[in-house]
Design a protein around this motif. Structure first.
Motif, PDB file in Angstrom:
ATOM      1  N   SER A 182       0.841  -1.199   0.000  1.00 31.17           N
ATOM      2  CA  SER A 182       0.000   0.000   0.000  1.00 31.17           C
ATOM      3  C   SER A 182       0.880   1.253   0.000  1.00 31.17           C
ATOM      4  O   SER A 182       1.921   1.307   0.672  1.00 31.17           O
ATOM      5  CB  SER A 182      -0.905   0.012   1.238  1.00 31.17           C
ATOM      6  OG  SER A 182      -1.636   1.218   1.311  1.00 31.17           O
ATOM      7  N   THR A 183       0.442   2.255  -0.759  1.00 32.04           N
ATOM      8  CA  THR A 183       1.208   3.504  -0.864  1.00 32.04           C
ATOM      9  C   THR A 183       0.705   4.592   0.069  1.00 32.04           C
ATOM     10  O   THR A 183       1.283   5.680   0.092  1.00 32.04           O
ATOM     11  CB  THR A 183       1.143   4.023  -2.313  1.00 32.04           C
ATOM     12  OG1 THR A 183      -0.232   4.285  -2.666  1.00 32.04           O
ATOM     13  CG2 THR A 183       1.726   3.001  -3.281  1.00 32.04           C
ATOM     14  N   GLU A 184      -0.353   4.320   0.840  1.00 30.82           N
ATOM     15  CA  GLU A 184      -0.948   5.371   1.667  1.00 30.82           C
ATOM     16  C   GLU A 184       0.025   5.874   2.719  1.00 30.82           C
ATOM     17  O   GLU A 184       0.155   7.085   2.945  1.00 30.82           O
ATOM     18  CB  GLU A 184      -2.228   4.851   2.321  1.00 30.82           C
ATOM     19  CG  GLU A 184      -3.324   4.506   1.316  1.00 30.82           C
ATOM     20  CD  GLU A 184      -4.559   3.941   1.989  1.00 30.82           C
ATOM     21  OE1 GLU A 184      -4.509   3.763   3.230  1.00 30.82           O
ATOM     22  OE2 GLU A 184      -5.562   3.688   1.298  1.00 30.82           O
ATOM     23  N   THR A 185       0.693   4.961   3.406  1.00 25.72           N
ATOM     24  CA  THR A 185       1.627   5.372   4.453  1.00 25.72           C
ATOM     25  C   THR A 185       2.793   6.155   3.874  1.00 25.72           C
ATOM     26  O   THR A 185       3.228   7.169   4.445  1.00 25.72           O
ATOM     27  CB  THR A 185       2.162   4.136   5.207  1.00 25.72           C
ATOM     28  OG1 THR A 185       1.058   3.369   5.699  1.00 25.72           O
ATOM     29  CG2 THR A 185       3.037   4.555   6.377  1.00 25.72           C
ATOM     30  N   GLU A 186       3.303   5.725   2.729  1.00 25.31           N
ATOM     31  CA  GLU A 186       4.409   6.437   2.091  1.00 25.31           C
ATOM     32  C   GLU A 186       3.980   7.831   1.647  1.00 25.31           C
ATOM     33  O   GLU A 186       4.730   8.803   1.816  1.00 25.31           O
ATOM     34  CB  GLU A 186       4.916   5.631   0.890  1.00 25.31           C
ATOM     35  CG  GLU A 186       5.468   4.259   1.254  1.00 25.31           C
ATOM     36  CD  GLU A 186       5.931   3.489   0.035  1.00 25.31           C
ATOM     37  OE1 GLU A 186       6.086   4.124  -1.028  1.00 25.31           O
ATOM     38  OE2 GLU A 186       6.151   2.274   0.137  1.00 25.31           O
ATOM     39  N   ALA A 188       1.633   9.662   2.943  1.00 19.50           N
ATOM     40  CA  ALA A 188       1.472  10.498   4.133  1.00 19.50           C
ATOM     41  C   ALA A 188       2.819  10.995   4.641  1.00 19.50           C
ATOM     42  O   ALA A 188       2.963  12.160   5.044  1.00 19.50           O
ATOM     43  CB  ALA A 188       0.751   9.709   5.225  1.00 19.50           C
ATOM     44  N   ALA A 189       3.838  10.121   4.592  1.00 19.59           N
ATOM     45  CA  ALA A 189       5.170  10.528   5.026  1.00 19.59           C
ATOM     46  C   ALA A 189       5.748  11.590   4.105  1.00 19.59           C
ATOM     47  O   ALA A 189       6.402  12.542   4.553  1.00 19.59           O
ATOM     48  CB  ALA A 189       6.090   9.311   5.092  1.00 19.59           C
ATOM     49  N   VAL A 199      11.739   7.560   3.461  1.00 18.35           N
ATOM     50  CA  VAL A 199      10.565   6.714   3.264  1.00 18.35           C
ATOM     51  C   VAL A 199      10.988   5.282   2.966  1.00 18.35           C
ATOM     52  O   VAL A 199      10.393   4.318   3.479  1.00 18.35           O
ATOM     53  CB  VAL A 199       9.690   7.281   2.127  1.00 18.35           C
ATOM     54  CG1 VAL A 199       8.598   6.283   1.747  1.00 18.35           C
ATOM     55  CG2 VAL A 199       9.084   8.609   2.536  1.00 18.35           C
ATOM     56  N   ILE A 203      10.022   3.101   6.121  1.00 18.69           N
ATOM     57  CA  ILE A 203       8.668   2.580   5.895  1.00 18.69           C
ATOM     58  C   ILE A 203       8.679   1.369   4.960  1.00 18.69           C
ATOM     59  O   ILE A 203       8.234   0.277   5.331  1.00 18.69           O
ATOM     60  CB  ILE A 203       7.754   3.691   5.326  1.00 18.69           C
ATOM     61  CG1 ILE A 203       7.647   4.845   6.322  1.00 18.69           C
ATOM     62  CG2 ILE A 203       6.373   3.126   5.015  1.00 18.69           C
ATOM     63  CD1 ILE A 203       6.848   6.022   5.816  1.00 18.69           C
ATOM     64  N   THR A 204       9.176   1.571   3.734  1.00 16.73           N
ATOM     65  CA  THR A 204       9.099   0.505   2.731  1.00 16.73           C
ATOM     66  C   THR A 204       9.975  -0.691   3.098  1.00 16.73           C
ATOM     67  O   THR A 204       9.531  -1.843   2.985  1.00 16.73           O
ATOM     68  CB  THR A 204       9.517   1.045   1.353  1.00 16.73           C
ATOM     69  OG1 THR A 204       8.757   2.213   1.043  1.00 16.73           O
ATOM     70  CG2 THR A 204       9.290  -0.005   0.283  1.00 16.73           C
TER      71      THR A 204
END
Length: 295
Positions: A182-186, A188-189, A199, A203-204
């Motif tokens: 999912s790209t949502e968290t990235e 948002a960052a 990121v 995150i990734t």
């Protein structure tokens, strides 16, 4: 109550085929162990025996340098011994550093192909995939010439650098996994001001820890078992890995008859760490490859 399934011809054929594959896979390891636990003189007298002939641990003592040359010759050995320590250190350095560099650069490249938008991305990725169709043997000579011209023969850098910056399979493997994240968290960052590298590493990369660990294990096993490239670029025992020690052990034999029990014992010593590693992490490797394939 559980009902027993009837043994149909198809099921019987499947089990027979599976048993045959297991036998073909396991039997060579058993034969190596049987030879390593045999006495050389007795082995020549009964070469077709399924069980160890005149059971002894003398081959392992010769390989590990625990037997004197006189004791080795008396037991049917060659009088040679394997200095395990230096070769083991060389293998650890070669496999660890190579694996770390390959996985690091593959992760960065996979993120660029999976997340960044830039002109020609798909074309470049197609060129990367085409590298999977090039046999590795075709790149040995150009890499050897490059290493020689740079003066890196008989060095760890000469063994490590040619394969450290690029691995088409690793890049494809990680890219396919990252595309399914999912790209949502990235996003948002990124909106909060985080840079791409932050990121990636904060995150990734944690979300991709399974495939990264899998590639690290597979890469380490591959580098540990690598033979031809170190043989091509090294002739100094101070940098040669453990796989080349088997050839050194055989060449140092003063007799015309090879020390077969000693060679098989040395092979077991060289392969044992990787067998243990795969037994411990085998389920993780299979599950991660299957999960990535579904992505």
């Amino acid at each position: 109550m559980r009902t027993r399934r009837r043994l149909s011809p198809a099921r019987a054929a499947a089990w027979t085929y599976l048993a045959l594959i297991i036998f073909v896979t396991v039997f060579p390891f058993y034969w190596i162990l049987r030879t390593a636990l045999s006495d050389n003189f007795a082995l020549m007298a009964e070469p077709s025996s399924v069980l160890p002939v005149d059971f002894t641990l003398g081959a392992f003592e010769r390989v590990l340098g625990l037997a004197t040359p006189e004791e080795s010759l008396a037991a049917g050995g060659s009088g040679a011994s394997l200095e395990l320590g230096p070769y083991l250190v060389n293998s650890i350095v070669y496999a660890t550093v190579s694996t770390a560099l390959i996985v690091f650069f593959s992760t960065i490249a996979a993120y660029a192909f999976a997340r960044l938008q830039w002109r020609g991305r798909d074309l470049v990725f197609s060129l990367f995939l085409s590298a999977l169709m090039v046999p590795g043997i075709l790149t040995l000579l150009p890499n050897f010439v490059l290493v020689k011209e740079l003066g890196l023969l008989n060095t760890f850098a000469g063994m490590i650098l040619p394969g450290a910056l690029f691995s088409a399979f690793n890049i494809f493997f990680l890219r396919q996994f990252m595309l399914g994240l999912s790209t949502e968290t990235e996003e948002a960052a990124l909106l909060d001001g985080a840079g791409r590298l932050r990121v990636l590493f904060r995150i990734t990369l944690p979300m991709s820890s399974g495939p990264v660990i899998t590639l690290s294990i597979l890469g380490f096993i591959g580098m540990w078992n690598d033979y031809f490239w170190p043989l091509l670029v090294t002739s100094d025992e101070t940098v040669q890995p453990l796989t080349l020690a088997l050839a050194v052990f055989k060449q140092s034999s003063p007799q015309s008859q090879p020390d077969w029990a000693g060679l098989m014992a040395a092979t077991l010593v060289a392969a044992l760490p990787m067998l243990v590693l795969f037994m411990v992490f085998g389920r993780r490797i299979v599950n991660s490859i299957g999960f990535t394939g579904l992505k």
